[in-house]
Design a protein around this motif. Sequence first.
Motif, short mmCIF file in Angstrom:
data_model
loop_
_atom_site.label_atom_id
_atom_site.label_comp_id
_atom_site.label_asym_id
_atom_site.label_seq_id
_atom_site.Cartn_x
_atom_site.Cartn_y
_atom_site.Cartn_z
N ASN A 33 0.84 -1.19 0.00
CA ASN A 33 0.00 0.00 0.00
C ASN A 33 0.89 1.25 0.00
OD1 ASN A 33 -1.72 2.08 0.61
ND2 ASN A 33 -2.84 0.96 2.17
N PRO A 34 0.67 2.21 -0.95
CA PRO A 34 1.51 3.42 -1.02
C PRO A 34 1.43 4.26 0.26
CG PRO A 34 0.13 3.24 -2.98
CD PRO A 34 -0.26 2.13 -2.06
N ALA A 35 0.29 4.33 0.90
CA ALA A 35 0.17 5.11 2.13
C ALA A 35 0.99 4.48 3.25
CB ALA A 35 -1.29 5.23 2.54
N LEU A 36 0.97 3.14 3.30
CA LEU A 36 1.75 2.42 4.31
C LEU A 36 3.24 2.61 4.04
CD1 LEU A 36 1.69 0.52 6.74
CD2 LEU A 36 1.65 -1.38 5.13
N LEU A 37 3.64 2.55 2.78
CA LEU A 37 5.04 2.74 2.41
C LEU A 37 5.50 4.16 2.76
CD1 LEU A 37 7.56 1.59 1.08
CD2 LEU A 37 6.66 2.36 -1.12
N LEU A 38 4.66 5.14 2.45
CA LEU A 38 4.99 6.52 2.79
C LEU A 38 5.09 6.71 4.30
CD1 LEU A 38 5.46 9.43 1.86
CD2 LEU A 38 2.99 9.77 1.96
N GLY A 39 4.19 6.11 5.04
CA GLY A 39 4.23 6.18 6.51
C GLY A 39 5.49 5.55 7.07
N LEU A 40 5.88 4.42 6.48
CA LEU A 40 7.09 3.73 6.91
C LEU A 40 8.33 4.58 6.62
CD1 LEU A 40 8.25 1.16 8.13
CD2 LEU A 40 8.33 0.20 5.83
N LEU A 41 8.37 5.20 5.43
CA LEU A 41 9.49 6.08 5.09
C LEU A 41 9.56 7.29 6.01
CD1 LEU A 41 9.42 6.04 1.18
CD2 LEU A 41 11.13 5.04 2.69
N LEU A 42 8.42 7.87 6.35
CA LEU A 42 8.38 9.01 7.28
C LEU A 42 8.86 8.59 8.67
CD1 LEU A 42 5.10 10.86 6.25
CD2 LEU A 42 7.46 11.61 5.90
N LEU A 43 8.47 7.40 9.08
CA LEU A 43 8.89 6.89 10.39
C LEU A 43 10.41 6.68 10.42
CD1 LEU A 43 7.90 5.97 13.16
CD2 LEU A 43 7.65 3.68 12.21
N VAL A 44 10.95 6.11 9.35
CA VAL A 44 12.40 5.90 9.27
C VAL A 44 13.13 7.25 9.25
CG1 VAL A 44 14.26 5.07 7.77
CG2 VAL A 44 12.29 3.62 8.21
N ALA A 45 12.62 8.20 8.48
CA ALA A 45 13.24 9.53 8.42
C ALA A 45 13.19 10.22 9.78
CB ALA A 45 12.56 10.39 7.36
N ALA A 46 12.06 10.11 10.46
CA ALA A 46 11.93 10.73 11.78
C ALA A 46 12.90 10.08 12.77
CB ALA A 46 10.50 10.62 12.28
N GLY A 47 13.01 8.77 12.71
CA GLY A 47 13.96 8.06 13.58
C GLY A 47 15.40 8.47 13.31
N TRP A 48 15.70 8.66 12.04
CA TRP A 48 17.04 9.07 11.63
C TRP A 48 17.33 10.48 12.17
CZ3 TRP A 48 18.42 12.13 6.96
CH2 TRP A 48 19.78 12.09 6.67
N LEU A 49 16.39 11.40 12.06
CA LEU A 49 16.57 12.76 12.57
C LEU A 49 16.69 12.78 14.09
CD1 LEU A 49 14.12 14.76 10.26
CD2 LEU A 49 16.62 14.74 10.20
N VAL A 50 15.91 11.97 14.76
CA VAL A 50 16.01 11.86 16.22
C VAL A 50 17.38 11.32 16.61
CG1 VAL A 50 15.14 10.60 18.24
CG2 VAL A 50 13.54 11.70 16.66
N GLY A 51 17.88 10.36 15.85
CA GLY A 51 19.22 9.81 16.11
C GLY A 51 20.29 10.88 15.98
N ILE A 52 20.19 11.71 14.94
CA ILE A 52 21.15 12.80 14.74
C ILE A 52 21.05 13.80 15.90
CG2 ILE A 52 21.71 14.79 13.30
CD1 ILE A 52 20.90 13.08 10.86
N TYR A 53 19.84 14.16 16.27
CA TYR A 53 19.62 15.11 17.37
C TYR A 53 20.23 14.55 18.66
CZ TYR A 53 17.35 18.33 20.57
OH TYR A 53 17.11 19.28 21.53
#
Length: 192
Positions: free
Chosen positions: A2-22
């Motif tokens: 599902n494209p919405a699920l894929l987009l949500g997963l990508l946003l979650l990974v990106a958010a986790g990556w930014l939190v890791g940098i912070y």
Amino acid sequence: MNPALLLGLLLLVAAGWLVGIYNRLATRRNRWRNAFAQIDVQLARRHALVPSLVESVKGYAQHERATFEAVAAARAAATAAARAAEGHVGERTAMQALGGAEAELGQSLTRLLAIVEAYPNLKAAAQTQQLMDELATTENRIAFARQHYNDSVMHYNTVREQVPANLVAALGGFAAAALLEFREAERAVPHI
């Protein structure tokens, strides 16, 4: 998928990556702040030793009043600079002021120790020798603590300037930290 699920997963990974940098930036910042606290402890020890050493020398060389006054003034300026730096750790002006004040104290201590060298009885006195040994140990501790602080600042600033951490640093308010340099003091470190 599902494209919405894929987009949500990508946003979650990106958010986790930014939190890791912070979190990495916050960890590095806390390391250099802690490293400065270790310098502060050693500077306080140095400042506490100075009056005892001056009093020890005064009994033998009362005519060196100008040197004693210079040491007292330099100690007062260094103590004030250390107190001022506590609230502004890592800021360039505070670190430069502290470095300059400590350099001046180092130079005045060198003059005081030259007086000690000129009086063999004074140099041989147990109390004076103990104070000189404590001062030498403290000077070494300051040098090591300052090196650790500067290394921690360098690592923090390096991470802060790397892409994409520089974007997170700008958004998260992670300002550059300044090194603590005692260039004049290193030339004037009392050699005991």
